[in-house]
Design a protein around this motif. Sequence first.
Motif, PDB file in Angstrom:
ATOM      1  N   LEU A  46       5.783   7.035  -8.567  1.00 47.31           N
ATOM      2  CA  LEU A  46       4.380   6.773  -7.319  1.00 47.31           C
ATOM      3  C   LEU A  46       4.206   7.968  -6.504  1.00 47.31           C
ATOM      4  N   ALA A  47       5.310   8.278  -5.938  1.00 48.24           N
ATOM      5  CA  ALA A  47       5.048   9.436  -4.941  1.00 48.24           C
ATOM      6  C   ALA A  47       4.106  10.587  -5.811  1.00 48.24           C
ATOM      7  N   CYS A  49       2.212  10.247  -8.015  1.00 46.99           N
ATOM      8  CA  CYS A  49       0.600   9.409  -8.154  1.00 46.99           C
ATOM      9  C   CYS A  49       0.072  10.182  -6.775  1.00 46.99           C
ATOM     10  N   GLN A  50       0.571   9.706  -5.723  1.00 46.32           N
ATOM     11  CA  GLN A  50       0.097  10.000  -4.290  1.00 46.32           C
ATOM     12  C   GLN A  50      -0.578  10.937  -3.723  1.00 46.32           C
ATOM     13  N   GLU A  54      -4.443  11.273  -5.022  1.00 41.87           N
ATOM     14  CA  GLU A  54      -5.694  10.256  -3.947  1.00 41.87           C
ATOM     15  C   GLU A  54      -6.594  11.226  -3.574  1.00 41.87           C
ATOM     16  N   TRP A  60      -3.987   3.461  -9.231  1.00 43.64           N
ATOM     17  CA  TRP A  60      -2.579   4.200  -9.807  1.00 43.64           C
ATOM     18  C   TRP A  60      -1.306   2.673  -9.236  1.00 43.64           C
ATOM     19  N   ARG A  83       3.165  -0.469  -2.057  1.00 40.19           N
ATOM     20  CA  ARG A  83       2.405   0.004  -1.307  1.00 40.19           C
ATOM     21  C   ARG A  83       1.957   0.857  -0.608  1.00 40.19           C
ATOM     22  N   ASP A  84       3.223   1.629   0.115  1.00 41.36           N
ATOM     23  CA  ASP A  84       3.421   2.770   1.071  1.00 41.36           C
ATOM     24  C   ASP A  84       3.536   3.856  -0.117  1.00 41.36           C
ATOM     25  N   PHE A  85       3.166   3.933  -1.060  1.00 46.83           N
ATOM     26  CA  PHE A  85       2.872   4.869  -2.169  1.00 46.83           C
ATOM     27  C   PHE A  85       1.935   4.768  -2.565  1.00 46.83           C
ATOM     28  N   GLY A  86       1.137   4.218  -2.000  1.00 48.58           N
ATOM     29  CA  GLY A  86      -0.527   4.089  -2.531  1.00 48.58           C
ATOM     30  C   GLY A  86      -0.694   2.855  -3.738  1.00 48.58           C
ATOM     31  N   ALA A  87      -0.391   2.587  -4.295  1.00 41.28           N
ATOM     32  CA  ALA A  87      -0.543   1.424  -5.115  1.00 41.28           C
ATOM     33  C   ALA A  87      -1.846   0.710  -5.204  1.00 41.28           C
ATOM     34  N   THR A  88      -2.219   0.862  -5.875  1.00 41.14           N
ATOM     35  CA  THR A  88      -3.582  -0.635  -5.956  1.00 41.14           C
ATOM     36  C   THR A  88      -3.034  -2.013  -6.901  1.00 41.14           C
TER      37      THR A  88
END
Length: 248
Positions: A46-47, A49-50, A54, A60, A83-88
């Motif tokens: 996830l990190a 992806c972020q 972004e 992601w 959420r912390d890593f920007g997941a939708t």
Amino acid sequence: MRRKLVIGNWKMNGNRAANTALLSGIVAGLNDFGADSAVCVPSPYLAQCQAELEGTELAWGGQDLSVHASGAYTGEVAAAMLRDFGATYVLCGHSERRAYHQESNALVAQKAVVALAAGLTPVVCVGESLAQREAGQTEDVICAQLQAVLDALQVEQVASIVLAYEPVWAIGTGKTATPQIAQDAHRFLRNCLANKNAAAAATVQILYGGSMKPENAKELMAQPDIDGGLIGGAALKATDFLGIIQAV
Ligand code: 3PY
């Protein structure tokens, strides 16, 4: 008019170098095809992806989440962490979770509730096995899977989920439901949604999953109730994934 959505489910695949090549290949090829797109990746990535996605058109998300907010739950991943890593998005109740981790309809419903509360869009997966289809139980099975989620949601929350119909017999087998079989299941699911919230039923995206590839995506996505795909193997190759998005 529902916008199409194509989500790649990487399952337990990937490594940093291969992910960078895949993500940059997808992003380079995205070209306002008229569909939204996302990848659901193993949590360690996830990190990545972020960092790499972004500001791009590619969203992601995660493949599962805990029903707990935090605490002594070794191995679990909380919604807030996603959420912390920007997941939708987050997948809820993929058939592999249901089969290999004994996830019940009630647990999947709880996960959808927790995802929504955290600001994630749950992609609720439903689907029947081959034995269930052959026994004529398809509608009973997918209705029960969806109904558990609907019972757990407030009426106005129904509009905020994504639904994925993934017949288990078509997952990773190379077999694809015919467009008519898939359309019949999608229409049935939309009617189930309508029993809870008719307005939301008209807007909720229902994705088809199960060996969707560039060669069959166009015909599947031309069906009136098929709003995109949840893609397994074909999501691991940029040209194939883009080929599906282009088929919209
Ligand atoms: C598949 O198509 O194999 C999937 O399970 C997508 O989630």
